[in-house]
Design an enzyme around this catalytic site. Structure first.
Site, short mmCIF file in Angstrom:
data_model
loop_
_atom_site.label_atom_id
_atom_site.label_comp_id
_atom_site.label_asym_id
_atom_site.label_seq_id
_atom_site.Cartn_x
_atom_site.Cartn_y
_atom_site.Cartn_z
N VAL A 138 -15.59 31.40 -4.21
CA VAL A 138 -14.49 31.04 -3.50
C VAL A 138 -15.14 31.00 -1.91
O VAL A 138 -14.19 30.92 -1.22
CB VAL A 138 -13.58 32.36 -3.57
N TYR A 139 -16.22 31.21 -1.65
CA TYR A 139 -16.79 31.19 -0.30
C TYR A 139 -16.57 29.83 0.31
O TYR A 139 -17.28 28.95 -0.17
CB TYR A 139 -17.98 31.96 -0.13
N SER A 140 -15.70 29.75 1.20
CA SER A 140 -15.57 28.43 2.05
C SER A 140 -15.07 27.39 0.69
O SER A 140 -15.71 26.09 0.83
CB SER A 140 -16.81 28.03 2.59
N ASP A 141 -14.36 27.77 -0.11
CA ASP A 141 -14.09 26.72 -1.09
C ASP A 141 -14.74 26.07 -2.04
O ASP A 141 -15.03 24.87 -2.33
CB ASP A 141 -12.90 25.68 -0.64
N GLY A 142 -16.09 26.81 -2.08
CA GLY A 142 -17.14 26.47 -2.97
C GLY A 142 -18.49 25.74 -2.11
O GLY A 142 -19.32 25.40 -2.55
#
Length: 321
Positions: free
Chosen positions: A52-56
């Site tokens: 989920v970091y920066s939407d992948g």
């Protein structure tokens, strides 16, 4: 940089980990490349990310750098799953295995070294969740497994379930927030982690940046507290009680001739059960300060003073196994 075993497992990691939560959001790919290069040059091996970091995008950037800048075999790569893009928790077997496959695709890897459950999902039976960890190890998608942001009883239950039957993948790592400003993990989580034979990977070991001392006179431009993405994240640690702890760290740093960052990071790095704090630097300059702390070992009298001023459980006996 010294290497340590993660708990009682055979997994060796550098005693400082590199976090990637800002990569793809507040840290551009070129800056991420500089960070990773400096980290490896200093002897660092553990790099932590999540789906989920920066939407992948954090995983995509890391995967690219491990192909083009730093050799994959030099690194211990860990990622996390169990949160959907909309923020819902989902530790079902279906979601977890699909999420791991998606992470591997973004990373461009056949496996990660450590796969962690990002959060506890009360809506899914724990035995179902843990079966996904077993499948991931058996299928070769990960070498080791762990949990993140679990409570003490959740760690104990998960670890006991995995030990109850031969062939299940043991929980070797527990990731949790831990710093001089957040020591409640010492009540139950840390004892449960030690009893399980797992290693603690503290996130936000600098008290969400507050322990660097940069907020003593206000909110510096460019800081997380001044950033709309992270202001709510930092605000809880800007109260009077935390300020008192920060001043003690600054005093210790002045006496030792080092930075407050080095004092705070060295304190948590050398706590019982800690394998490696995860430092999420936004810039290379911030990471350089963190790497410089590797040379510092706090004198016992300073460590004792910091323990005293920050101890939230002084009325509980034997909180440090």
């Amino acid at each position: 940089m010294e290497e340590r075993h993660v708990g009682r497992s055979g997994l060796l990691v550098s005693r400082l980990g590199l976090g990637t939560m800002t990569w793809g959001q507040d840290t551009e790919p070129d800056e991420a490349a500089s960070q990773l290069t400096a980290f490896v040059d200093a002897g660092g091996t553990l790099v932590d990310t999540a789906d989920v970091y920066s939407d992948g995008d954090a995983e995509r950037i890391l995967g690219h750098l491990l192909r083009e800048v730093v050799g994959r075999d030099e690194m211990v790569v860990t990622t996390k799953s169990a949160i959907r893009p909309d923020g819902r928790y989902d530790a079902s077997r279906r979601h977890l295995l699909a999420a791991l496959d998606a992470s591997l695709d973004r990373l461009g890897m056949e496996y990660v070294d450590l796969w962690q459950l990002h959060v506890y999902d009360p809506a899914t039976p724990l035995e179902e969740t843990l079966s996904a960890l077993d499948e991931a190890v058996v299928s070769g998608r990960t070498r080791y497994v762990g949990v993140s942001n679990y409570t003490g009883w959740q760690v104990a239950k998960a670890a006991a379930w995995q030990r109850a039957w031969p062939g299940r993948a043991p929980v070797v790592a527990v990731q949790a927030e831990y710093s001089l400003l957040r020591r409640d993990v010492e009540r139950e989580l840390l004892p449960a982690t030690l009893d399980a034979g797992a290693g603690l990977l503290p996130w936000s070991p600098l008290g969400r940046g507050v322990l660097t001392g940069k907020y003593r006179t206000g909110l510096p431009a460019g800081s997380r507290a001044a950033n709309p993405h992270f202001s709510d994240f930092v605000q809880p640690y800007l109260d009077e009680e935390c300020g008192r702890i920060v001043e003690s760290v600054v005093t210790a740093a002045e006496g030792l001739g080092v930075t407050p960052l080095s004092v705070a990071l060295s304190w948590v790095r050398d706590r019982p059960g800690v394998a490696a704090p995860i430092v999420g630097a936004r810039t290379s300059a911030q990471l350089a300060q963190a790497l410089a702390s590797d040379a510092l070992t706090l004198p016992q009298e300073i460590r004792a003073a910091l323990d005293d001023v920050s101890d939230p459980v002084s009325d509980i006996a034997a909180v440090h196994p």
